[in-house]
Design an enzyme around this catalytic site. Sequence first.
Site, PDB file in Angstrom:
ATOM      1  N   GLU A  87       0.855  -1.190   0.000  1.00  0.00           N
ATOM      2  CA  GLU A  87       0.000   0.000   0.000  1.00  0.00           C
ATOM      3  C   GLU A  87       0.885   1.232   0.000  1.00  0.00           C
ATOM      4  O   GLU A  87       1.955   1.215   0.621  1.00  0.00           O
ATOM      5  CB  GLU A  87      -0.909  -0.021   1.235  1.00  0.00           C
ATOM      6  N   HIS A 137      -7.901   1.189   1.803  1.00  0.00           N
ATOM      7  CA  HIS A 137      -7.833   0.719   3.198  1.00  0.00           C
ATOM      8  C   HIS A 137      -8.671   1.606   4.131  1.00  0.00           C
ATOM      9  O   HIS A 137      -8.180   2.114   5.155  1.00  0.00           O
ATOM     10  CB  HIS A 137      -6.380   0.666   3.687  1.00  0.00           C
TER      11      HIS A 137
HETATM   12  P1  NAD Z   1     -10.536 -11.408  14.743  1.00  0.00           P
HETATM   13  O1  NAD Z   1      -9.183 -11.762  15.218  1.00  0.00           O
HETATM   14  O2  NAD Z   1     -11.618 -11.135  15.702  1.00  0.00           O
HETATM   15  O3  NAD Z   1     -11.057 -12.569  13.757  1.00  0.00           O
HETATM   16  C1  NAD Z   1     -10.257 -13.268  12.859  1.00  0.00           C
HETATM   17  C2  NAD Z   1     -10.844 -14.675  12.729  1.00  0.00           C
HETATM   18  O4  NAD Z   1     -10.228 -15.312  11.635  1.00  0.00           O
HETATM   19  C3  NAD Z   1     -10.600 -15.543  13.940  1.00  0.00           C
HETATM   20  O5  NAD Z   1     -11.796 -16.140  14.341  1.00  0.00           O
HETATM   21  C4  NAD Z   1      -9.579 -16.576  13.450  1.00  0.00           C
HETATM   22  O6  NAD Z   1      -9.711 -17.836  14.087  1.00  0.00           O
HETATM   23  C5  NAD Z   1      -9.953 -16.669  11.980  1.00  0.00           C
HETATM   24  N1  NAD Z   1      -8.886 -17.138  11.101  1.00  0.00           N
HETATM   25  C6  NAD Z   1      -7.594 -16.765  11.084  1.00  0.00           C
HETATM   26  N2  NAD Z   1      -6.951 -17.361  10.084  1.00  0.00           N
HETATM   27  C7  NAD Z   1      -7.855 -18.116   9.431  1.00  0.00           C
HETATM   28  C8  NAD Z   1      -7.786 -18.955   8.283  1.00  0.00           C
HETATM   29  N3  NAD Z   1      -6.656 -19.107   7.615  1.00  0.00           N
HETATM   30  N4  NAD Z   1      -8.918 -19.584   7.908  1.00  0.00           N
HETATM   31  C9  NAD Z   1     -10.081 -19.424   8.599  1.00  0.00           C
HETATM   32  N5  NAD Z   1     -10.197 -18.646   9.679  1.00  0.00           N
HETATM   33  C10 NAD Z   1      -9.094 -17.990  10.077  1.00  0.00           C
HETATM   34  O7  NAD Z   1     -10.323 -10.173  13.774  1.00  0.00           O
HETATM   35  P2  NAD Z   1     -11.409  -9.066  13.324  1.00  0.00           P
HETATM   36  O8  NAD Z   1     -11.429  -7.956  14.313  1.00  0.00           O
HETATM   37  O9  NAD Z   1     -12.678  -9.733  12.965  1.00  0.00           O
HETATM   38  O10 NAD Z   1     -10.690  -8.510  12.018  1.00  0.00           O
HETATM   39  C11 NAD Z   1     -10.596  -9.329  10.852  1.00  0.00           C
HETATM   40  C12 NAD Z   1      -9.620  -8.736   9.871  1.00  0.00           C
HETATM   41  O11 NAD Z   1     -10.056  -7.467   9.410  1.00  0.00           O
HETATM   42  C13 NAD Z   1      -8.214  -8.511  10.428  1.00  0.00           C
HETATM   43  O12 NAD Z   1      -7.274  -8.972   9.499  1.00  0.00           O
HETATM   44  C14 NAD Z   1      -8.112  -7.010  10.555  1.00  0.00           C
HETATM   45  O13 NAD Z   1      -6.791  -6.577  10.413  1.00  0.00           O
HETATM   46  C15 NAD Z   1      -8.968  -6.564   9.387  1.00  0.00           C
HETATM   47  N6  NAD Z   1      -9.479  -5.198   9.509  1.00  0.00           N
HETATM   48  C16 NAD Z   1      -9.464  -4.418   8.383  1.00  0.00           C
HETATM   49  C17 NAD Z   1      -9.957  -3.120   8.444  1.00  0.00           C
HETATM   50  C18 NAD Z   1      -9.973  -2.264   7.197  1.00  0.00           C
HETATM   51  O14 NAD Z   1      -9.873  -1.046   7.319  1.00  0.00           O
HETATM   52  N7  NAD Z   1     -10.119  -2.835   6.055  1.00  0.00           N
HETATM   53  C19 NAD Z   1     -10.464  -2.607   9.617  1.00  0.00           C
HETATM   54  C20 NAD Z   1     -10.512  -3.448  10.732  1.00  0.00           C
HETATM   55  C21 NAD Z   1     -10.007  -4.725  10.666  1.00  0.00           C
END
Ligand code: NAD
Length: 632
Positions: A492, A515
Site C-alpha cells: 500500500e 484501506h
Molecule cells: P478477529 O481476530 O476477531 O477474527 C479473525 C478470525 O479469523 C478468527 O476467528 C480466526 O480464528 C480466523 N482465522 C484466522 N486465520 C484463518 C484462516 N486461515 N482460515 C479461517 N479462519 C481464520 O479479527 P477481526 O477484528 O474480525 O478482524 C478481521 C480482519 O479485518 C483482520 O485482518 C483485521 O486486520 C482486518 N481489519 C481491516 C480493516 C480495514 O480497514 N479494512 C479494519 C478493521 C479490521
Amino acid sequence: MEQVATKNYIIDFDSTFTQVEALDILGEIALSDHLDKEERLAKIKAITDEGMNGSLTFRESLVKRLEILDAHKKHLPLLVKELKGKVSKSFRYNKEFFSSHSDNIFIISNGFKDFIVPIVAEYHVKESNVFANSFEFDAHGNIIGFDETNNLSVNGGKADQIKKMNLSGDVYVIGDGYTDYEIKAAGMANKFYAFTENVERDNVTEKADHITPSLDEFLYLNKMNKALSYPKNRISVLLLENIHPKAVELMKEEGYKVEVYPAGLDEDELCEKIKDVSILGIRSKTQVTARVLENANRLIAIGAFCIGTNQIDLAACNKKGVAVFNAPFSNTRSVVEMAIAEIIMLFRKLVERSNAMHDGRWEKSAKGSYEIRGKNLGIIGYGNIGAQLSVLAESIGLNVFYYDLEEKLALGNVKKCNTLKELLNKADIVTLHVDGRPENKNIFRAREFSWMRDDAIFINLSRGHVVDIIALRDNILSGKIAGCAIDVFPEEPKSNANEFISELRGLPNTLLTPHVGGSTQEAQENIAHFVPNKIMDYINTGSTSNSVDFPNLQLPAFENAHRLIHIHENMPGVLAKINQVLADHEINIVGQYLKTNELIGYVITDIDKEYDKQLIKELRGIEHTIKFRVLY
Ligand code: NAD
C-alpha cells in the site's frame, strides 16, 4: 531531639472543598420557580465578578447577591444535599487525610457556616474549626442578611481571622481564590497552595508557592500521601499523531498532565521525548522500537489508537514492563457496513454503471444485475467482524455460511462449514475476514478461486497479503469471478501523496478502496474512548484485559485493601519469593492473581494491612523484578 513544628491546614470551601460556588447552587434552588431566574442568575454572576475585580467590596457584593437570591431557610437542606454530591474528587478519596489531622484542619471561608458545617462534618472537620459567615433570617425564615460583625464578610478578612486564632506552628493554605493568597501576603501563612482541580485563575496561580491540581499533589509534596501511590497530575501523557480530542479530554479529566503533538516523532526525537513520559499514545506511524524503550524509564503503558500494533516492539515492551493497549473492535461495525454496501454494489454492477455515466454512456439494462436476497454469503474468518457481518447479512435476507480455523459459536441461523472447499462450493459471495498472522499469506490462490462458484463475487477487507493478487486478476479477466471489492493490498502507498500501483487497476466490476474499511468518524470516536479507558483501568486497578502484550487479567474491584502490582521476568519461584516477603512482614493476603506469558509474569496481590517502606523496598528488590507499583 529536634522539635517538629505543628502543621495547620487552612482550607477554602467554595470551589476548593466543593467543586462549585455554593451561592450559585443556592440561586438555582431558590429561583427555580421564578420566571426571571436566568436574568437574576446572570446578575448574581455579574456582581460576583465585580466583587472579584475590586469594583465592589466583598461585603457590598454579598449584600447585593443575597437580595437577588430570594432564598429561604427551607432551601438550605436542598443545598446541603446537592453540595454533598459535589465535594471535590480528590478530597473524597483522601478522606483519611481529614480524619487523621482533624485537630489541625480549619475551613476558613467567605461562605456560610449554615451549609459548610454539615458538609465538612462528614470529613471529620470539627464545627469549632469552621470559620465562615452566618445567615440572618426574618420571622418567616427568609434569608435577609448575614452577621456583619464577622470579619469574613470583608476584604482581607481571612488573614484577620487567622491572626485572631493565634495558631502555633506552620500554616499551609489551600484554596482557589485571591482571598486565600491574601493570607500568605499578609504574612499569616508559611505557604499558599493554589488548588486548581475545579477552577484555575491566573492571578492566583502566579502568586502560589505551588500549584496543586488535586489534593494528591499537596499530600505528595508534603510527604503525607498514605500509600506510596503517585499523584495523577504527575503522570505525564504524550499523545502523538493528532489523536482524537475526545481522548485528550478523557485523559485531562482523569487528572493527567497531557501533551499533544499533531505529527509523529522520528526515533531520535522520541528517544529524547520519552524520558519523562508515563503514558504514550500513538497511531500507526510512530515506531516504538527497542531503542526508544531503552530510554523510556518512566513509561507504564502505550495506547495504540488504532487496530494494528506492528509499529510497536511488543517483546521489548514486555521486557520493560510496559503494557500496550489498542482498540481491536472499535471499527468492527464500520467494516461490516462497508461489506454489506459492497455486496449490493457488486451484484448490481453499480461501479460499472456509474463509470459509464461519467463517460457519458446511458446503459439502462437488467443484464448481470441481481438482488442479494436469498444468496449464499460465505464468510472466511468468523471473528469480531465476520460474526457481526453474519448478523446484519441474515437480517437482510442472505443465507450465511462461515469457515474458521477455530471452533466458533454460530450466531442466528448461520451454518458452519468444516472445510474451506465446502464453503467456496456453496457461496455466491466470498468475503475474507481472517486476521493478519504470517501463515495467512496467500491463503487465497488459484486453487481456492477454482473452488468458487462461477459468477460468484469476492471481497477482501482483511489483510492485503492473504490474497494472491495475480490469481485474482486472472479470475476476474477470465470471467469466472463476476466482480470484487478490495480494500487492502500486499503493498500500500505510504501516504496519500504516493501513487497506488496494482495489477487490479482498470479491471471490470472491481471496486478498489484505499484501506478505509474501518475509517469512519464513529470508529475514530470509539477508539478515542476505548483506549484511554483501558489505560486508566490499568493504572487505577491493574486490570490488563485486552492488553496486546501483557497476560490478560480482569480484576475484581478492591475495597479497604492495598493492591501490589508486580511485573517480573517469567522465572520459576518469583511468586514464592513475593509471598515469603509478605509472610516475613506478617501481612495477610486477601486476594492474589497471577498470569504469565512467555516473557513475563504478572502478579496482583491485595493486602488488608498497613505496609511500610521496607516492605516495598524488599518487594522491589526481588530478583527478576521488572516493575512494581502500589495502588490503594
Ligand atoms: P478477529 O481476530 O476477531 O477474527 C479473525 C478470525 O479469523 C478468527 O476467528 C480466526 O480464528 C480466523 N482465522 C484466522 N486465520 C484463518 C484462516 N486461515 N482460515 C479461517 N479462519 C481464520 O479479527 P477481526 O477484528 O474480525 O478482524 C478481521 C480482519 O479485518 C483482520 O485482518 C483485521 O486486520 C482486518 N481489519 C481491516 C480493516 C480495514 O480497514 N479494512 C479494519 C478493521 C479490521
